[in-house]
Scaffold this active site. Structure first.
Site, PDB file in Angstrom:
ATOM      1  N   GLU A 172       0.820  -1.227   0.000  1.00 43.46           N
ATOM      2  CA  GLU A 172       0.000   0.000   0.000  1.00 43.46           C
ATOM      3  C   GLU A 172       0.848   1.269   0.000  1.00 43.46           C
ATOM      4  OE1 GLU A 172      -3.063  -0.278   3.042  1.00 43.46           O
ATOM      5  OE2 GLU A 172      -4.075  -1.856   1.930  1.00 43.46           O
ATOM      6  N   GLU A 291      -5.401  -8.536  -0.306  1.00 42.54           N
ATOM      7  CA  GLU A 291      -6.124  -8.212   0.935  1.00 42.54           C
ATOM      8  C   GLU A 291      -7.585  -7.995   0.579  1.00 42.54           C
ATOM      9  OE1 GLU A 291      -4.667  -5.235   3.710  1.00 42.54           O
ATOM     10  OE2 GLU A 291      -2.597  -5.639   3.110  1.00 42.54           O
TER      11      GLU A 291
END
Ligand code: AHR
Length: 515
Positions: A172, A291
């Protein structure tokens, strides 16, 4: 309510890569310490791994587990977790404001993965660190001997290399919350150079570049384009992450969220193909949905957690029946995109937004979401087949034309098995479903598994399994015609199996094979 599905043996979406049933263990909350690892627990093995947790992980049949983060990885020195445990430092983890004692590191986790019958998907730190640390951990992990890092591993008691095949280039990196967030240009360059060094070190590995943290990020789209522009020829997958919550208490809308996941996947696949075209490349970059889950039940309770303690009970969402339906819809969405999604990780595995929970010193138990995941992982391997549904649709606050039935099928040719996964999104009415199933002569309906509870807010606990699967009778499959009743607000698995007389391979099946 009535509806119809049509399935044809040739309506193939693509081969299901078993790695879409992956999961995730981050050094976060009680995932590692008091989760997979609790020395002194009655159920612990000689290394301190909880055997009851290992058993539940094996029950889920998880082929890969991403590690060690998540946000944690962007501040992690992997060297802190190797060598004699009593010499390892305690660090301040700035991602989650906790203390990291480093009692578990790469070697211990690889050993845990072996015991769990799974493989490690390793993430490297491209936040505070870069290509050098990335190539070193790979050398330590995967090179057999005769180099500084591989011999160091051997001196730590791990003679054989870990052979980790799938590596994430950071986590991320577009998010302002990330330790050392980067712009797309900065990250694209760093990921490209790390990828080069890593593939030169071990050409057999596969690499995942960070896509956007979610589809609502302001830079979504342009981030992927820029990152892929730098990395396209050096990486294999781009990552996607998504978490859903029913924050407004609007269940019909919540159940429609998988439509957003589907469009997210198609958009990112489109960007990959656009960059491919621009580069006149022959290579296809696929997707790692590393995720995904329901999250945020725990948001308020987490605000009370003090900083700088070890293993606080953070992100301990307790999942409801309706969460299990959303997880079911998300699993179906991954399967509907089996041609592009080649790895995926339900986030996470134990205690932290997880299907498996543990009590310190006590039991390990199954959350509601455990069940759809286990069913898909066990019965959803083979070729994903498109299912055409004709029946009702509804509109919600954010989505239009949400079909009442979310569904996909998976054909396991060798095992002579066809599994139909289906979520009835209608909260009030059962769905009387007729099916035309073409090309499956000699199959019979052996089981209709369902997960439902009239109380959509029902949860499980260490003491009580209020939400657990049941087997329904009354369905039939004759001459290609299926007839079943799906309860309101239910997750369903319809298992069709080829009879012995029509399957010449029967008898050659390996024992323990779920099909
Ligand atoms: O899974 C929890 C967190 O969610 C991860 O650390 C991060 O990558 C994401 O924002």
């Amino acid at each position: 309510m009535k509806g119809k599905i049509t399935i044809h043996r040739e309506f193939s979406i693509g081969e299901v890569d078993k790695r879409i049933y992956g999961s995730f263990i981050e050094h976060l909350g009680r995932a590692v310490y008091q989760g997979i690892y609790e020395p002194g627990h009655l159920q612990s093995d000689e290394l301190g791994f909880r055997k009851d947790v290992l058993e539940l992980v094996r029950e889920l049949d998880v082929p890969i587990v991403r590690y060690p983060g998540g946000n944690f990885v962007s501040g992690y020195n992997w060297e802190d977790g190797i060598g004699p445990v009593d010499k390892r430092p305690t660090r301040m983890d700035l991602a989650w404001m906790t203390l990291e004692p480093n009692r578990i590191g790469l070697n211990e986790f690889a050993e845990w993965a072996r015991r769990a019958n799974t493989e490690v998907m390793m993430a490297v730190n491209l936040g505070t660190r870069g290509p050098e640390a990335a190539r070193n951990i790979l050398e330590y992990s995967n090179i057999s001997q005769g180099t500084y890092w591989s011999d160091l591993r051997r001196s730590h008691g791990y003679e054989k290399p870990h052979g980790i095949k799938l590596w994430c280039l950071g986590n991320e990196m577009d998010g302002p919350w990330q330790i050392c967030r980067r712009t797309a240009e900065e990250y694209g360059r760093a990921a490209c150079e790390a990828a080069k060094l890593m593939k030169w070190t071990d050409p057999s590995i596969e690499l995942v570049a960070c896509g956007s943290s979610n589809a609502r990020m302001p830079t979504f789209g342009s981030w992927e384009e820029t990152v892929l522009d730098h990395t396209y020829e050096h990486i294999d997958y781009v990552s996607l992450h998504i978490y859903f919550a029913n924050t407004e208490g609007d269940t019909p809308n919540f159940l429609g969220r998988s439509l957003e996941m589907d469009s997210f996947i198609k958009t990112v696949a489109g960007i990959c193909d656009y960059v491919k075209a621009r580069k006149r490349s022959r290579k296809q970059v696929n997707l790692s949905f590393d995720e995904w889950n329901v999250w945020f039940h725990s948001r308020d309770q987490d605000k009370e957690i003090p900083q700088w303690i070890e293993a606080p009970p953070r992100l301990e969402d307790i999942y409801t029946m309706e969460d299990a339906l959303v997880v079911g819809c998300m699993l179906i969405t991954l399967l509907k995109n089996a041609d592009r999604v080649k790895a995926a990780c339900i986030a996470q595995l134990v205690n932290v937004i997880a299907p498996i929970m543990t009590e310190p010193g006590g039991t390990a138990w199954r959350q509601t979401i455990f069940y759809p995941f286990m069913h898909a992982s066990r019965y959803g391997r083979g070729t994903a087949l498109q299912v055409i549904f004709t029946g009702g649709k509804y509109d919600s606050k954010e989505y239009t034309d949400i079909p009442y039935l979310e569904t996909v099928a998976v054909h396991h040719e060798e095992g002579g098995a066809l599994s139909i996964f289906a979520v009835n999104r209608n909260l009030e009415e059962a769905l009387d479903l007729e099916g035309e199933i073409l090309g499956f002569e000699g199959y019979r309906l052996i089981e209709h598994i369902t997960l439902n509870n009239l109380d959509l807010k029902a949860v499980n606990s260490a003491r009580c399994q209020n939400v657990k699967p049941a087997v329904l009778t009354g369905g039939s499959f004759d001459n290609g015609k299926l007839s079943v009743r799906l309860p309101p607000a239910s997750w369903n698995v319809l298992r069709l199996k080829q009879t012995a007389s029509t399957n010449p391979r029967r008898g050659q099946e390996q024992s323990g094979q779920p099909f």
